[in-house]
Design an enzyme around this catalytic site. Structure first.
Site, PDB file in Angstrom:
ATOM      1  N   HIS A  89       3.761   2.012   3.031  1.00 27.45           N
ATOM      2  CA  HIS A  89       3.287   0.735   2.492  1.00 27.45           C
ATOM      3  C   HIS A  89       4.408  -0.287   2.509  1.00 27.45           C
ATOM      4  O   HIS A  89       5.521  -0.009   2.073  1.00 27.45           O
ATOM      5  CB  HIS A  89       2.794   0.928   1.053  1.00 27.45           C
ATOM      6  CG  HIS A  89       2.189  -0.314   0.482  1.00 27.45           C
ATOM      7  ND1 HIS A  89       0.870  -0.647   0.662  1.00 27.45           N
ATOM      8  CD2 HIS A  89       2.737  -1.334  -0.231  1.00 27.45           C
ATOM      9  CE1 HIS A  89       0.621  -1.799   0.075  1.00 27.45           C
ATOM     10  NE2 HIS A  89       1.744  -2.241  -0.471  1.00 27.45           N
ATOM     11  N   LYS A 149      -2.963   2.151  -5.665  1.00 29.70           N
ATOM     12  CA  LYS A 149      -3.706   2.287  -4.402  1.00 29.70           C
ATOM     13  C   LYS A 149      -3.177   3.460  -3.584  1.00 29.70           C
ATOM     14  O   LYS A 149      -3.949   4.217  -2.995  1.00 29.70           O
ATOM     15  CB  LYS A 149      -3.588   1.000  -3.573  1.00 29.70           C
ATOM     16  CG  LYS A 149      -4.454  -0.125  -4.121  1.00 29.70           C
ATOM     17  CD  LYS A 149      -4.289  -1.401  -3.332  1.00 29.70           C
ATOM     18  CE  LYS A 149      -2.918  -1.990  -3.491  1.00 29.70           C
ATOM     19  NZ  LYS A 149      -2.807  -3.439  -3.497  1.00 29.70           N
ATOM     20  N   ASP A 163      -7.341  -2.594  -9.596  1.00 34.79           N
ATOM     21  CA  ASP A 163      -6.320  -3.419  -8.937  1.00 34.79           C
ATOM     22  C   ASP A 163      -6.962  -4.614  -8.246  1.00 34.79           C
ATOM     23  O   ASP A 163      -6.429  -5.723  -8.290  1.00 34.79           O
ATOM     24  CB  ASP A 163      -5.519  -2.591  -7.926  1.00 34.79           C
ATOM     25  CG  ASP A 163      -4.581  -3.488  -7.137  1.00 34.79           C
ATOM     26  OD1 ASP A 163      -3.729  -4.139  -7.781  1.00 34.79           O
ATOM     27  OD2 ASP A 163      -4.710  -3.577  -5.909  1.00 34.79           O
ATOM     28  N   ARG A 218      -4.447 -12.293 -10.902  1.00 35.10           N
ATOM     29  CA  ARG A 218      -3.006 -12.599 -10.795  1.00 35.10           C
ATOM     30  C   ARG A 218      -2.760 -13.715  -9.789  1.00 35.10           C
ATOM     31  O   ARG A 218      -1.901 -14.577  -9.980  1.00 35.10           O
ATOM     32  CB  ARG A 218      -2.237 -11.344 -10.364  1.00 35.10           C
ATOM     33  CG  ARG A 218      -2.111 -10.319 -11.466  1.00 35.10           C
ATOM     34  CD  ARG A 218      -1.592  -9.001 -10.916  1.00 35.10           C
ATOM     35  NE  ARG A 218      -0.318  -9.129 -10.262  1.00 35.10           N
ATOM     36  CZ  ARG A 218       0.117  -8.315  -9.278  1.00 35.10           C
ATOM     37  NH1 ARG A 218      -0.633  -7.324  -8.848  1.00 35.10           N
ATOM     38  NH2 ARG A 218       1.298  -8.480  -8.740  1.00 35.10           N
ATOM     39  N   SER A 235       0.123  -2.140  -9.049  1.00 35.35           N
ATOM     40  CA  SER A 235      -0.847  -2.483  -8.012  1.00 35.35           C
ATOM     41  C   SER A 235      -0.649  -1.601  -6.777  1.00 35.35           C
ATOM     42  O   SER A 235      -1.587  -0.980  -6.271  1.00 35.35           O
ATOM     43  CB  SER A 235      -0.658  -3.965  -7.671  1.00 35.35           C
ATOM     44  OG  SER A 235      -1.305  -4.302  -6.489  1.00 35.35           O
TER      45      SER A 235
HETATM   46  N1  URA Z   1       1.066  -5.850  -2.632  1.00 29.43           N
HETATM   47  C1  URA Z   1       0.144  -5.280  -3.457  1.00 29.43           C
HETATM   48  O1  URA Z   1      -0.649  -4.452  -3.041  1.00 29.43           O
HETATM   49  N2  URA Z   1       0.141  -5.655  -4.749  1.00 29.43           N
HETATM   50  C2  URA Z   1       0.991  -6.551  -5.275  1.00 29.43           C
HETATM   51  O2  URA Z   1       0.932  -6.826  -6.440  1.00 29.43           O
HETATM   52  C3  URA Z   1       1.937  -7.146  -4.398  1.00 29.43           C
HETATM   53  C4  URA Z   1       1.953  -6.771  -3.080  1.00 29.43           C
END
Ligand code: URA
Length: 440
Positions: free
Chosen positions: A82, A187, A161, A168, A183
């Site tokens: 990621h 995931k 999220d 946000r 966040s």
């Molecule tokens: N990427 C994400 O998935 N969440 C965030 O809060 C910032 C970047």
């Protein structure tokens, strides 16, 4: 437990219990807590922060708010990757096939782009026929047989999220370390891989503008992952300048193809090799030095390029355009940006370059915006290069010539030219594992 009391507790710097965090996160996800109260809570977290126990608890609640993917029927060690988001960041398209060619299994869900950052799913969808929505059984089968499958994020993966991120985004609470950590890790944990490699970006095109914040975020995410039994590591990498020379979906796929053919730009090639080596390392294939060697070999002997083609073919994509990238659909309009002065390019604001690309149609201003897969920017000159007045420094591509003036203006705002060369910057700054931070 009244929401107003929980907001007050965090506003005054208190520590929330797991039960309290659960009440807030699940209450909001299920529509029982209104946006105005959640906005106040997010702002309280933004200013007061959370300790590591609170962040872990919040992550676990968010991960468990929807499907928890079970990848156990796919053989092998599954490794996810990621990136915290960047401009020109097509590393998944390159690092994942390299790692897969070295025996690592990738069964990955990726996101779409929003604002100035791109998303892997949008890039893959620029390949004619490529399917990013695949039924679960077929996803498992492709990942098991080919060793790599990349699809879009399922609708019910960490729904908490999704809802919190949308809020946000409009309440100026995105760039908060606890909220970003929760966040991303919710995931990744829900997506089911055994190991997680994080690419935490720092610089003008990253959420974490300061190195110390990027390191802090990486350390927290590594500990959260390890705490729930996922072998996790992070690289801290530079996002002060866009990666490679291409920004925009099909332009980035073409650059990824060239890189896997051994003809890619040096910055992109070296970052992808390091990401792949760390994915191979997390999968337990050897010491990091051996994994670096394996990654290099897979790139040099063509097996990584073949893996990309295997994945594209298994997911319905047209292999003909991969072998002949010149046949990708071209943008109708093309324009060269002249250098406004002579000298050295001393700085390129990566986020601003991403905005210019978005203005050409390559990105989404809102979640609902349609994107133009052939739009984007080819960077002819980058930070450190010498340019002459009027010389082309970039090519802008779009399907709509009316978009060019604003995009060119935005692009020129990103570029600084002066008489003196800039200081050179490191591309790979550090590596964070359970053993601590290793600066490169
Ligand atoms: N990427 C994400 O998935 N969440 C965030 O809060 C910032 C970047």
């Amino acid at each position: 437990m009244r929401m107003v009391d929980l907001i007050e507790k965090k506003r005054d710097g208190g520590k929330l219990s797991k039960k309290e965090i659960e009440t807030i996160i699940l209450g909001f996800t299920q529509g029982e807590i209104p946006d105005y109260q959640m906005s106040a809570f997010l702002m309280a977290v933004y200013y007061r922060g959370m300790d590591e126990e609170e962040i872990s608890d919040m992550t676990a609640v968010m991960a468990g708010s929807g499907d928890m993917v079970d990848l156990s029927e796919i053989p092998g060690v599954k490794v996810d990757k990621h990136s915290t988001g960047g401009v020109g960041d097509k590393t998944t398209l390159i690092a994942a096939p390299i790692a897969a060619a070295c025996g690592v299994t990738i069964a990955k869900m990726s996101g779409r782009g929003l604002g100035f950052t791109g998303g892997t799913v949008d890039k893959l969808e620029s390949i004619p026929g490529f399917r990013t929505e695949i039924p679960r059984e077929e996803f498992m089968k492709i990942a098991g047989e080919t060793g790599i499958c990349v699809i879009g994020q399922s609708g019910n993966l960490a729904p908490a999220d999704k809802k919190i991120y949308a809020l946000r985004d409009v309440t100026a609470t995105v760039d908060s370390i606890p909220l970003i950590a929760g966040s991303i890790m919710s995931k990744k944990i829900a997506a089911g891989s055994d190991c997680i490699l994080l690419d935490v970006k720092t610089g003008s095109g990253a959420f974490m503008k300061k190195l110390e914040d990027a390191v802090k975020l990486a350390e927290i995410m590594v500990r959260i992952g390890e705490k729930v039994g996922r072998h996790t590591a992070a690289l801290i990498t530079n996002m002060d300048v866009p990666l490679g020379h291409a920004i925009g979906n099909s332009l980035e796929v073409i650059e990824a193809i060239h890189t896997l053919q051994g003809k890619g730009p040096e910055d992109l090639t070296s970052i992808c090799l390091e990401l792949a080596a760390n994915m191979i390392f997390l999968a337990g294939k050897g010491e990091i030095s051996q994994c670096r060697k394996m990654a290099r070999q897979a790139l040099q002997n063509g097996s990584a390029y073949q893996k990309l083609k295997d994945m594209i073919s298994a997911q319905g994509g047209d292999i003909g355009v991969i072998d002949h990238p010149e046949t990708f659909e071209k943008a109708r309009v093309y324009h060269e940006v002249p250098a406004p002065a002579g000298g050295y390019i001393t700085h390129m604001d990566a986020a601003q370059c991403g905005i210019a690309s978005m203005l050409l149609g390559a990105g989404r201003a809102t979640k609902e915006s349609l994107i133009d897969h052939s739009a984007g920017i080819e960077l002819i000159k980058k930070t450190g290069d010498v340019v002459k007045l009027g010389e082309p420094i970039a090519r802008l591509y779009t399907s709509d010539s009316c978009l060019l003036p604003d995009a060119q203006k935005a692009y020129l705002q990103a570029v600084e030219i002066s008489d003196y060369p800039p200081m050179t910057q490191k591309l790979i700054i550090g590596r964070v594992t359970t053993k601590g931070v290793e600066y490169v």
